[in-house]
Design an enzyme around this catalytic site. Structure first.
Site, PDB file in Angstrom:
ATOM      1  N   ASP A 191       1.021  -0.821   0.672  1.00  0.00           N
ATOM      2  CA  ASP A 191       0.711   0.097   0.350  1.00  0.00           C
ATOM      3  C   ASP A 191       0.709   1.580   0.104  1.00  0.00           C
ATOM      4  O   ASP A 191       0.646   1.486   0.882  1.00  0.00           O
ATOM      5  CB  ASP A 191      -0.820  -0.326   1.457  1.00  0.00           C
ATOM      6  CG  ASP A 191      -1.888  -1.426   1.481  1.00  0.00           C
ATOM      7  OD1 ASP A 191      -2.152  -1.766   0.359  1.00  0.00           O
ATOM      8  OD2 ASP A 191      -1.498  -1.409   2.626  1.00  0.00           O
ATOM      9  N   GLU A 236     -11.308   0.563  -3.309  1.00  0.00           N
ATOM     10  CA  GLU A 236     -10.411   1.065  -2.506  1.00  0.00           C
ATOM     11  C   GLU A 236      -9.317   1.486  -2.305  1.00  0.00           C
ATOM     12  O   GLU A 236      -8.345   2.224  -3.184  1.00  0.00           O
ATOM     13  CB  GLU A 236      -9.843  -0.500  -1.858  1.00  0.00           C
ATOM     14  CG  GLU A 236      -8.297  -1.562  -2.544  1.00  0.00           C
ATOM     15  CD  GLU A 236      -8.430  -2.697  -1.827  1.00  0.00           C
ATOM     16  OE1 GLU A 236      -8.413  -2.807  -1.243  1.00  0.00           O
ATOM     17  OE2 GLU A 236      -8.475  -3.613  -2.577  1.00  0.00           O
TER      18      GLU A 236
END
Length: 542
Positions: free
Chosen positions: A42, A224
């Site tokens: 991420d 997301e």
């Protein structure tokens, strides 16, 4: 068991790191992906002046939120962490057994407690620089969305402030508009809709309940990791879709921050990457665009790639054209190699820190504990030049506190640690592990009044010979999603192989990690100590 000798040819194949910068055959230098073959999932990235900053998820490891710096977007070092510890709940102190054993199997109910936060902690941080300060936002899936600020990435960072309290929130990203109004976009656990809030100018609180701005389960499934930007009067949200294993990268744009948004897939699977997933966009001073993202690599975790970005009709195009897609395709596929970013010069091929001689007054920035440590049970000063781990009670390594880990920085590596185990007490074990669900470890155990070599793989122990006094070298050799474990009693001249197998699987959102550990029999009242002289990490040249 068999004895193997490290030959000259093998020794010369070892280098401190396999640099991402390939040796150019022409004046145009190139890089090859991945730029960081390490589990920095991420990732988000920004540039301030001539320096680039990257943050990544750290989950249940402490300190939390690693920050890396670079001058060229390809070579990185670790600057530090945002969170000295994880202060959000007692479970981050790992106070009791956890629902799995060292083999990754569920434990009997009478051996379980809720005293852990595996897979909790820091999810998908974002980093921004505004009004002279660095801002980092992150979510914890149980407690809420938090932020910290600092004038320098090395810190000190402010204590985390709850911007939005409550569970089941994820992936926040702040944005300050041209008129000074601040906003916060985030998702929901389970990759739900994207929610936008107006935020106070200082970034410490939201000013409303939030509004769903993007939700389309058919066209944008598993949405997301949003990152919010503005360019040429357009608001852009970069966000992956389709899931971390196989999903592409999408971009949404609108003339209004509140929408409605149109979307395109701008980076799709290809060139061996099934899921070129979540990341951040950044530009060099010359205006070149780049996208830093991760791709899942099994037990190695989610490692970092770099894609070129060009703009056409106010839409970004990432990677390289797909030959069969035609000139009007909206999205590219990931590049394997590419010309280096134009950053105004050439810089040294640095790498994240790994090896440590434990001669400093503090741990190197590469180290992270599994959950928060018990500071009374580790020391760099009790025996200067050594890391001392005092064994606390635990039934297995997964439930033991003070396991010290670092990210594996190469897909082929040799990790060696020198251990003095003469301070062990009955029932205590210590050593070098590859940590995760399905732990493998090589080390020493004090059993029946004798200290012996012990090899453990997925919960099955194999005892080796008794240890004489003095140091022992422990080694893990990692390659091809597997690890092999060995030891040396002659100062590293020869190593005895104890076996091996597949690495601990990707678990709790993290890849397998080298780790130092020491824990004892819960019935043993007197703690013992294990002293580590050094850890040396080498990666085998690709």
């Amino acid at each position: 068991m068999r004895v193997k000798r490290l030959g000259l040819l093998a020794a010369t194949a070892l280098v401190l790191a396999a640099p991402a910068l390939a040796a150019p055959k022409s004046p145009a230098a190139v890089y090859r992906n991945p730029i960081l073959p390490a589990d920095y999932s991420d990732p988000d990235v920004i540039r301030v002046g001539d320096t680039y900053y990257l943050v990544a998820s750290s989950f249940h490891f402490s300190p939390g939120v690693p920050i890396l710096t670079s001058k060229d977007l390809v070579h990185w070092t670790i600057a530090g962490h945002v969170l000295p510890k994880l202060p959000f709940a007692p479970e981050y102190d790992l106070p009791g057994p956890v629902p799995t054993d060292d083999a990754g199997k569920r434990m009997p109910r009478d051996q379980r407690t809720s005293g852990q936060r595996y897979a909790g902690g820091v999810w998908a941080p974002s980093i921004r620089h505004h009004d002279g300060k660095f801002y980092v936002y992150f979510a914890t899936p149980y407690e809420g969305i938090f932020m910290s600020t600092a004038t320098k990435v090395e810190g000190p960072w402010t204590a985390p402030v709850a911007v939005v309290a409550g569970p089941n929130l994820e992936d926040p990203c702040p944005f300050w508009d041209d008129d000074g109004q601040a906003y916060l976009v985030h998702g929901k656990v389970g990759a739900g809709p994207l929610v936008l809030h107006r935020m106070a100018p200082d970034g410490q609180s939201v000013l409303d309940e939030g509004k769903v701005i993007i939700e389309d389960a058919k066209a944008l499934p598993v949405l997301e990791g949003p990152k919010l930007y503005k360019r040429n009067g357009w608001y852009y949200i970069f966000a992956p879709i389709g899931g971390v294993d196989t999903g592409p990268q999408a971009v949404m744009r609108s003339r209004s921050i509140w929408g409605p948004y149109e979307h395109r897939e701008v980076l799709v699977p290809g060139n061996g990457l099934k899921g070129p997933h979540q990341g951040g966009w950044v530009e060099t001073p010359s205006g070149q665009g780049w996208f830093v993202h991760f791709n899942g690599e099994g037990a190695y975790g989610r490692i970092v790639h770099l894609q070129p970005v060009v703009w056409k009709d106010d839409w970004p195009f990432m990677g390289e054209p797909i030959p069969s897609a035609g000139p009007d395709a909206h999205g590219g596929r990931p590049v394997l190699t590419h010309a280096m970013p134009d950053v105004g010069g050439r810089f040294p091929a640095v790498m994240p820190q790994t090896s440590d001689g434990f001669s400093s007054a503090k741990l190197g920035p590469q180290w992270e504990w599994n959950h928060n440590p018990d500071d009374s049970r580790w020391s760099l000063s009790a025996r200067p030049g050594f890391l001392r781990l005092t064994g606390g009670p635990a039934i297995n390594l997964v439930s033991a506190r003070n396991t010290l880990t670092q990210s594996l920085q190469s897909r082929q590596a040799i990790i060696t640690a020198r251990l003095d185990a003469k301070g062990l007490v009955e029932g205590q074990r210590t050593g070098l592990a590859m940590f995760g669900a399905g732990v493998g470890a090589i080390g020493a155990i004090r059993k029946d009044g004798q200290t012996r070599i012990i090899f453990s793989l997925r919960g099955v122990d194999t005892l080796g010979p008794a240890l004489p006094t003095g140091a022992i070298d422990l080694r893990v050799t990692v390659a091809d999603q597997a690890a092999h474990y060995s030891y040396s009693r002659d100062g590293g001249r020869t190593f005895v192989d104890m076996g091996g197998g597949i690495l601990p699987r990707f678990s709790w959102w993290k890849g397998a990690r080298p780790a130092l550990f020491s824990y004892g029999d819960p019935a043993q009242a007197k703690p013992g100590v294990a002293d580590f002289d050094w850890v040396r990490v080498r990666s085998v040249a690709r």
